[in-house]
Design a protein around this motif. Structure first.
Motif, mmCIF file in Angstrom:
data_model
loop_
_atom_site.group_PDB
_atom_site.id
_atom_site.type_symbol
_atom_site.label_atom_id
_atom_site.label_comp_id
_atom_site.label_asym_id
_atom_site.label_seq_id
_atom_site.Cartn_x
_atom_site.Cartn_y
_atom_site.Cartn_z
ATOM 1 N N LYS A 399 -14.738 -7.086 5.366
ATOM 2 C CA LYS A 399 -14.008 -6.226 6.300
ATOM 3 C C LYS A 399 -12.539 -6.439 6.022
ATOM 4 O O LYS A 399 -12.040 -7.559 6.119
ATOM 5 N N GLN A 402 -11.902 -9.050 3.356
ATOM 6 C CA GLN A 402 -12.215 -10.453 3.651
ATOM 7 C C GLN A 402 -13.680 -10.606 4.046
ATOM 8 O O GLN A 402 -14.272 -9.678 4.610
ATOM 9 N N PRO A 403 -14.285 -11.778 3.776
ATOM 10 C CA PRO A 403 -15.674 -11.988 4.173
ATOM 11 C C PRO A 403 -15.872 -11.736 5.657
ATOM 12 O O PRO A 403 -15.056 -12.147 6.485
ATOM 13 N N PHE A 404 -16.951 -11.051 5.978
ATOM 14 C CA PHE A 404 -17.242 -10.695 7.364
ATOM 15 C C PHE A 404 -17.824 -11.889 8.102
ATOM 16 O O PHE A 404 -18.617 -12.653 7.551
ATOM 17 N N LYS A 405 -17.458 -12.055 9.369
ATOM 18 C CA LYS A 405 -17.914 -13.194 10.178
ATOM 19 C C LYS A 405 -19.404 -13.096 10.477
ATOM 20 O O LYS A 405 -19.980 -12.026 10.516
ATOM 21 N N MET A 406 -20.000 -14.240 10.735
ATOM 22 C CA MET A 406 -21.423 -14.302 11.014
ATOM 23 C C MET A 406 -21.732 -13.791 12.420
ATOM 24 O O MET A 406 -20.872 -13.732 13.286
ATOM 25 N N SER A 407 -22.992 -13.433 12.623
ATOM 26 C CA SER A 407 -23.433 -12.893 13.901
ATOM 27 C C SER A 407 -23.774 -14.014 14.876
ATOM 28 O O SER A 407 -24.514 -14.933 14.542
ATOM 29 N N LYS A 408 -23.247 -13.929 16.080
ATOM 30 C CA LYS A 408 -23.550 -14.937 17.102
ATOM 31 C C LYS A 408 -25.008 -14.847 17.525
ATOM 32 O O LYS A 408 -25.684 -15.862 17.727
ATOM 33 N N ASN A 412 -26.549 -17.567 12.300
ATOM 34 C CA ASN A 412 -25.941 -17.919 11.010
ATOM 35 C C ASN A 412 -25.947 -16.781 9.992
ATOM 36 O O ASN A 412 -25.813 -17.012 8.814
ATOM 37 N N VAL A 414 -25.415 -12.120 9.440
ATOM 38 C CA VAL A 414 -25.097 -10.801 9.996
ATOM 39 C C VAL A 414 -26.385 -9.989 10.059
ATOM 40 O O VAL A 414 -27.076 -9.823 9.053
#
Length: 583
Positions: A399, A402-408, A412, A414
């Protein structure tokens, strides 16, 4: 399909065949020559003509004649057909063909007649192909690591059906391994949590995602506190069964967000319980393909840290593997290979051909499972059933570069649901097919929704939306598409038709190669050609679709646009993508 309603490439192939028949009847060619290698396709250089055939090149040697001499005789026959405007010999004996404009204009009428069936083929002959894809462990929701293989497999299944195959879409549920015991233990933690216990942080080694919270709540509602303090031996099996069922419901729902629905979910646990793995081993032993032996010590091991154990080994070296492979472990449990071997044996009972869509991380096992399937599907005097494995590389999620953050929710990774919610099903599906599956891919959330020609999803959708918009505008001004005066169309329009007419042969080639991405590539090329044609009208009003002072020309161009839109819709349908009517 009669010649009159066949696509133009098939028609010309028939013309070539008829010309070869005439030469055979005249004694120029001997009887019984195989024509399997004869092709009819666009030349690499469009300036050489509309189509080219290698007939003289491939038939000259078995006919004991000179390729150019045979080509000259073939040209004489070919030009007798009114669809062939010119036939020229090139190089050592290739023949370049130029078609009469009427042949291309007739293709537009064929598209209008066939509509959603334009490009449909019978080359599959009704044979059954089992396509197994996704087959993720039933331990959580679908994540983007599964997405690309899911889309490739589903698009391939659609493509094969369109090409005349019967297709079985299968998901192999890996519910017999240690991972489902971990799932059951993770669900037990959430079960205790649902009963009001403060479980603290999820223990290391268990699945931490919030998606197991409702599973724990359902278990608490069903069992109360019966298993809160019970030993694992009492609750592991029922918790495993219910947790796996809940995960499969979640997986089906996630896949449905992408428009993916499997025909069959096959359980590994049921396969083993049914004795089919034992039956496969017995069959292999009967045919001297499994024996009891001792594997050589792995490289780097010394006698002190390696113990030779006799194991049942599959003779995979007979089929190109570098060593024979164990189908059982020293404790008697089936290896992954042993279970997979039996699973493919089962699949092959109900299909004429098999296709597996695997993640690239399984590349190391391709050779051995192909060897096993070759052995298992071979019968006396018969060739093995066709079996292909398509490897799919991982997708890097970005995004803004940059690497996209993991899903809560997942803990661990997306989730597929997260991505579909963000950009939509059609964007996800089309993007996953814009590169060959075995090539690395970046999925940048900003770029895949960008309204620019650099975004292939938008570029193709915009082509269809432009056509729809033009037809709406024309209708408001009193114009309608008509195929009565198509001879008014010129060279630019014919160029667009020639490209669209390649759709049926693209379908057949993509189906034969098991490569659905070819359809996405074709659509991008067709959209590019359409946009280039459209742009001619920016500077030249006489090149626009709607020429107010010439109703007949307008009707013909609208008819052209309408059929190009139909081809785009048909291609998008094979990819599982809706054709946008406005953007």
């Amino acid at each position: 399909m009669t010649d009159e309603i066949s696509p133009v490439f098939a028609q010309v192939a028939n013309v070539i065949d008829a010309a070869l028949d005439a030469l055979t009847a005249a004694g120029t060619l001997p009887q019984g020559l195989s024509r399997a290698a004869v092709t009819c396709e666009p030349p690499r250089d469009a300036s050489h003509g509309d189509m080219a055939t290698n007939a003289a090149m491939v038939l000259a040697k078995p006919a004991a004649t000179n390729p150019r001499a045979l080509a000259a005789a073939l040209v004489e026959e070919l030009v007798r057909d009114p669809r062939i405007a010119a036939a020229e010999i090139a190089g050592p004996g290739f023949i370049n063909l130029r078609l009469a404009p009427s042949a291309w204009l007739a293709e537009l009428a064929l598209i209008a007649q066939a509509q959603g069936d334009y490009g449909r083929s019978a080359i599959g002959g009704g044979t059954t192909v089992n396509v197994e894809y996704v087959s993720a462990n039933p331990t959580g929701p679908m994540h983007m690591g599964h997405c690309r293989g899911a889309v490739v497999g589903d698009a391939l299944a659609r493509l094969l059906e369109f090409a005349g195959h019967k297709v079985v879409k299968e998901y192999y549920v890996n519910d017999a391994g240690a991972q489902v015991d971990v799932l059951a233990r993770s669900a037990h933690v959430r079960y205790r949590e649902a009963l009001g216990e403060d479980v603290g942080a999820i223990p290391e080694g268990l699945y931490p995602g919030d998606y197991l919270v409702p599973v724990g709540q359902a278990l608490a509602a069903e069992f109360g506190d019966r298993y809160a303090a019970a030993p694992e031996s009492e609750w592991l099996l029922p918790f495993r069964q219910r947790a796996v069922a809940a995960m499969l419901d979640m997986i089906r729902a996630d896949l449905a967000l992408l428009g993916i629905h499997h025909d069959l979910f096959s359980s590994e646990a049921e396969l083993q319980a049914s004795g089919k793995v034992d039956a496969a081993e017995a069959w292999l032993r009967e045919h001297d393909l499994v024996y009891d032996g001792i594997l050589e010590a792995p490289k780097g091991k010394t006698p002190e840290d390696w113990e030779p154990v006799e194991l049942p080994l599959f003779r995979s070296t007979r089929f190109g593997d570098d060593q024979d492979r164990p189908i059982k472990k020293s404790n008697g449990a089936w290896t992954y290979f042993g279970a997979d071997l039996a699973y493919h044996f089962q699949k092959a009972q109900g299909a004429d051909a098999l296709v597996d869509i695997w993640g690239a991380d399984h590349a190391g096992t391709v050779k051995r499972i192909k060897a096993a399937v070759a052995a298992l599907t071979s019968a006396e005097g018969q060739a093995p059933k066709p079996f292909e494995i398509k490897l799919v590389q991982m997708v890097a999620l970005l995004k803004g570069g940059q690497p996209f953050k993991m899903s809560k929710r997942a803990g661990n990774f997306v989730t597929l649901a997260d991505v579909v919610e963000m950009v939509g099903k059609d964007v996800v599906r089309f993007t996953m097919l814009t590169r060959k599956p075995d090539a690395q891919m970046d999925f940048d959330f900003d770029k895949v929704v960008e309204a620019s020609k650099d975004n292939p999803v938008f570029y193709v959708q915009y082509c269809h939306a432009r056509i729809c918009s033009t037809l709406r505008k024309a209708a408001a001004e009193g114009f309608a598409p008509a195929g009565t005066d198509l001879a008014l169309l010129g060279e630019e329009e014919l160029g667009l038709i020639k490209l669209a007419a390649q759709f049926p042969r693209t379908v057949e080639g993509a189906a034969a190669a098991r490569e659905p991405h070819r359809i996405a590539f074709f659509l991008h090329d067709l959209a590019a050609a359409f946009h280039a044609y459209w742009n001619l009208g920016n500077d030249r009003p006489d090149k626009r679709f709607i020429v107010a002072q010439d109703g007949a020309l307008t009707a013909a161009r609208l008819f052209l646009g309408q059929q190009i839109g139909q081809v785009v819709r048909n291609g998008l349908a094979l990819l599982g993508v809706e054709a946008a009517e406005e953007l």
